[in-house]
Design an enzyme around this catalytic site. Structure first.
Site: not given
Length: 770
Positions: A627, A670
């Site tokens: 990611s 996040k």
């Protein structure tokens, strides 16, 4: 196409309470079952219904998805339509007392037969007592004794008369005889010899008479015992007339009892009890209520004794064990029905798993070898005879465990041919019917306070966050039940009659606070600058990424700084984390993909002529996942081009070799982590995150983050290609190659091309100098 900024409404999806069409869950009809798992339920029903060996079922799904609940419900529903299994008894074995035999009786008949044998045993003890100590026996003994005494008197008179003729007198004192002369003269030795011989003859004859009396008494006793035993068995035989298997067993038992009772007469000094109970009374191993259907047995913590039962052996293997010597295991109890087992707990003991497989493959009960861990203080061998197994085993497994079993054990697929997979998520449309009904059932079952519509709406939002989707919610309904239970407790403490949305939020917040010690510590280090993260300004070769950390069941986002340094060379990007073995294979793969992207963009006319080092600064835990590959690429592009990157933006997303930005997981955590850091250091109105455009449907952000987005204090941008992110981060065009393959000046890619040209010349000059 430039990066697009999302509106606040696009950053979450909420169900309004008015859409639910009820005030509280008291108005909702509870439902047992999960309607949204139709495929799994259909497979489960098929697997449990097909009555062929080796068509056992493995139920696959995450915990809390209703996998065990549904397996139990479907099994019970099908079990009600199946015939009730026979009762199973372990009978004494006259030929091999330590090896009992199996007798099956129609459901409900096992206990009456066992009780009848218990009554028979009690009557036999009474009859044996009567035959050996009763009035008839006493009369027979008295007759024999009188006969002995009469013969003894006659013999004694004859002895005295003979002694008198020899001039002697015989006086008997107990068992001793005293001989004295009738006159003072000493008797002749011949007279003494003759009277001594007569006394010996007297004693021998008296012993013969006593033996004859004892023999007659033994014969009488045997006859009394024979008649008593026969009288005890006669009504039991009449009761079970026409049942050949029972009459055969009764015949064998009667023969054995008759033999044992004869031993009581033949061996009167034997210290064993009058009759061992295990000779007569069987052990009722399993019993069933008539018409109750097939059994459904669930063993949450399988062990060897829980599955295969336990037993003990008598000290003398020639003696039948006492009734109840064996306790049935789950395999016995579930025979004819269904056995539900958790695969994870079962596989913690490999020997247990292998033993279960052996039984299922053979379709019969195989006695496991002695294991002192499970059978301390018992016999070294389970005393269970062979018996046929006809049951369906249902294993409950997680997706990962199912995959491991399928790959590692070829026999697993031979046995468990039916997979019923429970999905971890369900479509929102299906959940609109499922969630309220399920919560209504939980409220009723656990006696919780009713949930209002806004409370259920909050649980929809929570389900969407767990699923990371605006289109789906979690199917792990057990997690919702936990929240509802805690919220009901909180509301009851406050004296509220119902659970509203505030209590749901309070319960979720309290649960987070209980598990966020590590998260708060990391956030403190970020906020005070111990872990350096810039949230303003611009930097060359530096970009903010966001990773996800786990602390047990708690996951949270962690902003981190990615830096890149470039230099002339040919090795391309070097992953420092990989070099020190802190990088997992997926992360290492993501870094290698960067080389593919750069080669596609800049190595079509000549080889790449640079080396670079990439690192996550101030990270001390292992790194895996791809990611962060987009953030690494942006740092690398910045270092090669010299264009500075905005530090008020954080980046997440993986990339492919073509430059497409691909979706990632943990998106909400996040974004919220970077927002929390920016809020702690001061929101400027320019901060935000870049996410993959294909991840937009995963946004289920907290309300405070959504409110900041609505006030334009925080921003969420979506990108589909690397070029869009480059332009947003640098404020300059990325650049498009012309027909000759070159990029125009004034673009980021043009600057990279120029830099690589310089590196190429430098390397060429170095080569000539050498």
């Amino acid at each position: 196409m430039p990066a697009r900024e999302l509106t606040a409404a696009e950053c979450h999806k909420r169900i309004e309470p008015a859409e639910l069409h009820f005030q509280t869950t008291e108005e909702v009809e509870p439902v047992s079952g999960i309607a949204a798992q139709e495929r799994a339920l259909a497979a489960l029903s098929f697997g449990l219904d097909i009555r062929h060996s080796r068509f056992h079922v493995v139920v696959v799904g995450p915990p809390g998805s209703g996998r065990t609940f549904c397996a139990r419900q479907v099994a019970r529903r099908l079990a009600a339509t199946l015939p009730t299994p026979d009762d199973m008894l372990l009978l004494p074995n006259p030929r091999r007392p330590s090896e009992p035999t199996v007798l099956t009786l129609p459901a409900g008949e096992g206990r009456p037969f066992t009780e009848a044998m218990e009554e028979l045993y009690a009557k036999l003890l009474e009859a044996i007592h009567g035959a050996t100590e009763g009035e008839r026996w006493k009369q027979a003994r008295a007759r024999g004794q009188r006969r002995v005494e009469a013969e003894e008197s006659r013999l004694e008179e004859e002895l005295r008369a003979q002694a008198k003729g020899l001039g002697l007198e015989v006086v008997r004192a107990g068992r001793e005889f005293q001989v004295t002369p009738l006159v003072d003269e000493s008797p002749p030795s011949e007279a003494i010899r003759q009277i001594t011989a007569a006394i010996e003859a007297f004693e021998e004859r008296l012993a013969e008479v006593q033996d004859e009396a004892d023999s007659e008494l033994r014969a009488t006793t045997k006859q009394l015992l024979h008649d008593a035993v026969k009288a005890c068995f006669a009504p039991v035989r009449a009761r079970f007339e026409g049942r050949e298997e029972l009459l055969s067993f009764l015949g064998e038992v009667e023969t054995l009892v008759a033999r044992e009772t004869r031993l009581l007469v033949d061996e009167p000094d034997n210290e064993s009890p009058a009759l061992v109970r295990g000779i007569v009374v069987p052990t009722l191993l399993t019993e069933h209520k008539p018409g109750s259907g097939a059994p459904v047995v669930e063993v949450p913590y399988p062990t060897l004794s829980a599955l295969f039962g336990r037993s003990y052996a008598p000290p003398d293997t020639g003696t039948p064990p006492e009734p109840g010597f064996a306790v049935a295991g789950a395999l016995h109890l579930a025979n004819g029905g269904f056995l539900i087992l958790p695969a994870n707990a079962l596989l913690k003991n490999e020997a247990l798993y292998e033993q279960l497989k052996a039984c299922l493959l053979a379709s019969k009960f195989i006695v496991p070898e002695h294991n002192p861990t499970y059978y301390r203080g018992t016999s070294e061998e389970l005393m269970f005879p062979p018996m046929t197994l006809d049951l369906k085993v249902v294993l409950i497994a997680s997706p990962d465990l199912y995959q491991d079993l399928h790959e590692a054990d070829p026999e697993f697929s031979q046995l468990f041919k039916v997979q019923a997979r429970f999905e971890g998520t369900m479509p929102l449309a299906a959940a609109l019917a499922t969630y309220p009904s399920f919560l209504a059932d939980i409220v009723r079952e656990r006696k919780l306070l009713p949930l209002t519509a806004d409370a259920v709406a909050e649980l929809f939002f929570y389900g969407g966050r767990l699923a990371e989707s605006q289109r789906k919610v979690t199917a792990q309904l057990g997690l919702l039940a936990e929240v509802a239970t805690e919220a009901s407790y909180r509301a009851a403490r406050k004296g509220k009659p119902v659970v509203d949305g505030g209590e749901i939020c309070g319960a979720l917040g309290a649960a987070r606070r209980r598990g966020e010690h590590f998260r708060d510590h990391v956030h403190e280090l970020l906020a005070d600058g111990t872990i350096r993260i810039d949230v303003t300004g611009r930097r060359v070769g530096q970009v903010n990424a966001v990773s996800v950390l786990s602390d047990g069941p708690v996951t949270f986002g962690r902003p981190c700084r990615v830096t890149a340094v470039v230099y002339p060379g040919t090795e391309g990007p070097v992953n420092i984390a990989r070099e020190v073995e802190m990088s997992g294979p997926i992360h290492a793969k993501g870094v290698l993909v960067l080389s593919g992207f750069l080669s596609l963009r800049f190595a079509q006319l000549r080889p790449l002529s640079f080396g670079a080092s990439l690192v996550f600064e101030q990270t001390y835990e292992a790194i895996d996942g791809d990611s962060a590959s987009s953030s690494e690429l942006y740092a690398l592009v910045s270092a090669l081009s010299g264009y500075a990157l905005r530090q008020d933006l954080a980046v997440t997303g993986s990339v492919d070799q073509q430059g497409g930005v691909l979706p990632v997981g943990g998106l909400n955590e996040k974004i919220e982590a970077f927002y929390d850091l920016c809020a702690a250091k001061g929101l400027t109105g320019h901060q935000g995150v870049l996410i993959p455009a294909t991840n937009q449907h995963a946004l289920m952000l907290r309300s405070d983050v959504v409110e900041a987005i609505e006030r334009k204090q925080f921003h969420v941008h979506v990108v589909s290609a690397v070029e869009e992110g480059i332009e947003l981060l640098t404020g300059s065009p990325a650049g498009i190659a012309d027909d000759t393959g070159h990029y125009p000046a004034g673009t980021v890619f043009g600057a990279i091309e120029h830099r690589l040209e310089r590196f190429w010349r430098a390397m060429a000059e170095t080569g000539r100098a050498r």
